[in-house]
Design a protein around this motif. Structure first.
Motif, short mmCIF file in Angstrom:
data_model
loop_
_atom_site.label_atom_id
_atom_site.label_comp_id
_atom_site.label_asym_id
_atom_site.label_seq_id
_atom_site.Cartn_x
_atom_site.Cartn_y
_atom_site.Cartn_z
N GLY A 206 0.83 -1.19 0.00
CA GLY A 206 0.00 0.00 0.00
C GLY A 206 0.87 1.25 0.00
N ARG A 207 0.37 2.29 -0.63
CA ARG A 207 1.10 3.57 -0.69
C ARG A 207 0.10 4.68 -0.40
NH1 ARG A 207 3.74 4.12 -6.09
NH2 ARG A 207 5.43 2.99 -5.08
N CYS A 208 0.50 5.61 0.48
CA CYS A 208 -0.43 6.65 0.91
C CYS A 208 0.31 7.97 1.14
CB CYS A 208 -1.11 6.20 2.20
SG CYS A 208 -2.32 7.36 2.84
N PRO A 209 -0.12 9.04 0.48
CA PRO A 209 0.43 10.36 0.81
C PRO A 209 -0.27 10.90 2.06
CG PRO A 209 -1.16 10.56 -0.96
CD PRO A 209 -1.04 9.09 -0.64
N THR A 210 0.41 11.77 2.78
CA THR A 210 -0.24 12.41 3.93
C THR A 210 -1.10 13.58 3.47
OG1 THR A 210 1.72 13.78 4.33
CG2 THR A 210 1.54 11.74 5.61
N GLU A 211 -2.09 13.89 4.28
CA GLU A 211 -2.98 15.03 4.02
C GLU A 211 -2.35 16.30 4.59
OE1 GLU A 211 -5.75 14.80 2.25
OE2 GLU A 211 -5.63 12.62 2.05
N ALA A 212 -3.02 17.42 4.47
CA ALA A 212 -2.52 18.71 4.96
C ALA A 212 -2.24 18.68 6.46
CB ALA A 212 -3.50 19.83 4.63
N ASP A 213 -3.01 17.87 7.21
CA ASP A 213 -2.80 17.78 8.66
C ASP A 213 -1.83 16.66 9.04
OD1 ASP A 213 -4.35 15.55 8.10
OD2 ASP A 213 -5.84 15.97 9.65
N GLY A 214 -1.13 16.11 8.05
CA GLY A 214 -0.14 15.04 8.30
C GLY A 214 -0.76 13.67 8.45
N SER A 215 -2.07 13.55 8.25
CA SER A 215 -2.74 12.27 8.48
C SER A 215 -2.58 11.31 7.29
CB SER A 215 -4.21 12.48 8.78
OG SER A 215 -4.88 13.01 7.65
N TYR A 216 -2.68 10.03 7.61
CA TYR A 216 -2.66 8.97 6.60
C TYR A 216 -3.61 7.88 7.05
CZ TYR A 216 0.03 6.06 9.77
OH TYR A 216 0.41 5.30 10.86
N ARG A 217 -3.96 6.97 6.13
CA ARG A 217 -4.87 5.87 6.45
C ARG A 217 -4.61 4.72 5.49
NH1 ARG A 217 -9.04 6.26 9.50
NH2 ARG A 217 -9.04 8.52 9.38
N PHE A 218 -4.39 3.53 6.04
CA PHE A 218 -4.24 2.30 5.26
C PHE A 218 -5.31 1.30 5.66
CE2 PHE A 218 0.27 3.66 5.18
CZ PHE A 218 0.54 3.51 3.82
N ARG A 219 -5.69 0.44 4.73
CA ARG A 219 -6.47 -0.75 5.05
C ARG A 219 -5.62 -1.94 4.62
NH1 ARG A 219 -11.25 -0.02 2.45
NH2 ARG A 219 -10.53 -1.11 0.63
N THR A 220 -5.29 -2.78 5.56
CA THR A 220 -4.42 -3.92 5.29
C THR A 220 -4.89 -5.11 6.11
OG1 THR A 220 -2.10 -4.59 5.09
CG2 THR A 220 -2.70 -3.31 7.07
N ALA A 221 -4.17 -6.20 6.02
CA ALA A 221 -4.52 -7.40 6.79
C ALA A 221 -3.76 -7.39 8.11
CB ALA A 221 -4.18 -8.66 6.00
N ARG A 222 -4.37 -7.95 9.13
CA ARG A 222 -3.71 -8.07 10.44
C ARG A 222 -2.41 -8.87 10.23
NH1 ARG A 222 -5.36 -7.23 15.31
NH2 ARG A 222 -7.53 -7.07 14.70
N PRO A 223 -1.29 -8.32 10.66
CA PRO A 223 -0.02 -9.01 10.45
C PRO A 223 0.21 -10.13 11.46
CG PRO A 223 0.37 -7.03 11.69
CD PRO A 223 -1.11 -7.04 11.34
N GLU A 224 1.09 -11.02 11.09
CA GLU A 224 1.47 -12.08 12.04
C GLU A 224 2.28 -11.48 13.19
OE1 GLU A 224 3.94 -16.14 11.68
OE2 GLU A 224 2.38 -15.82 10.18
N THR A 225 3.20 -10.57 12.87
CA THR A 225 3.99 -9.93 13.93
C THR A 225 3.95 -8.40 13.84
OG1 THR A 225 5.99 -10.23 12.60
CG2 THR A 225 5.59 -11.84 14.34
N TYR A 226 4.32 -7.83 12.70
CA TYR A 226 4.36 -6.38 12.56
C TYR A 226 4.12 -5.98 11.11
CZ TYR A 226 9.10 -7.15 10.82
OH TYR A 226 10.18 -7.59 10.09
N ILE A 227 3.85 -4.69 10.91
CA ILE A 227 3.70 -4.12 9.58
C ILE A 227 4.92 -3.25 9.30
CG2 ILE A 227 2.33 -2.59 8.11
CD1 ILE A 227 -0.08 -3.25 9.96
N PRO A 228 5.70 -3.56 8.27
CA PRO A 228 6.81 -2.68 7.89
C PRO A 228 6.26 -1.37 7.31
CG PRO A 228 7.06 -4.87 6.93
CD PRO A 228 5.66 -4.77 7.46
N LEU A 229 6.81 -0.25 7.72
CA LEU A 229 6.35 1.06 7.26
C LEU A 229 7.56 1.88 6.81
CD1 LEU A 229 3.91 3.10 7.13
CD2 LEU A 229 4.62 3.84 9.40
#
Length: 146
Positions: free
Chosen positions: A61-84
């Motif tokens: 997934g790829r997401c730019p931030t909004e004017a307030d610095g916010s972002y939002r992803f929809r992904t699957a629950r990871p087994e351990t962690y989500i690399p960002l």
């Protein structure tokens, strides 16, 4: 002679669009979660022009931030962690961190216990988690080397 690194960007609009954008899985995916938050600079101000990427096995997934610095992803629950991966103005290279969904996850032993909390997202609902990225200063997110 080596050439110097350049700051990340400029981002060219024609090269950035990704068909699924921040949606790595469909809404009806049985393990779908929402990961959202803000990207903040060292003074705690929002970074309105950052670009974030997540990459899990078989998901991207790829997401730019909004004017307030916010972002939002929809992904699957990871087994351990989500690399960002975070690309932002002033960075010579992108920075990489991990997003853990629980405090009892096996966090890397080399991370200072006082800073481990910067790797853990806060639940904001049954399938929703908030993870703010602080690029420097007090509460700076732990970043890893590739």
């Amino acid at each position: 002679m080596l050439t110097p690194s350049q700051t990340v960007g400029p981002f060219f609009g024609h090269a950035l669009p990704f068909a699924e954008g921040p949606f790595a899985v469909p809404e009806d995916h049985p393990d779908a979660i929402e990961l959202h938050g803000r990207v903040l600079d060292g003074a705690g101000e929002p970074v309105p022009d950052a670009l974030l990427e997540i990459c899990q096995p078989g998901l991207f997934g790829r997401c730019p931030t909004e004017a307030d610095g916010s972002y939002r992803f929809r992904t699957a629950r990871p087994e351990t962690y989500i690399p960002l991966l975070v690309f932002a103005r002033g960075l010579l290279k992108p920075v990489w961190t991990r997003v853990y969904l629980t405090e009892d996850a096996p966090l890397p032993a080399e991370v200072d216990p006082a800073r481990r909390g910067t790797l853990v997202a806060s639940p904001t609902g049954e399938r929703s988690y908030r993870f703010d990225v602080r690029l420097q200063g007090d509460g700076e997110t732990v970043f890893f080397a590739f």
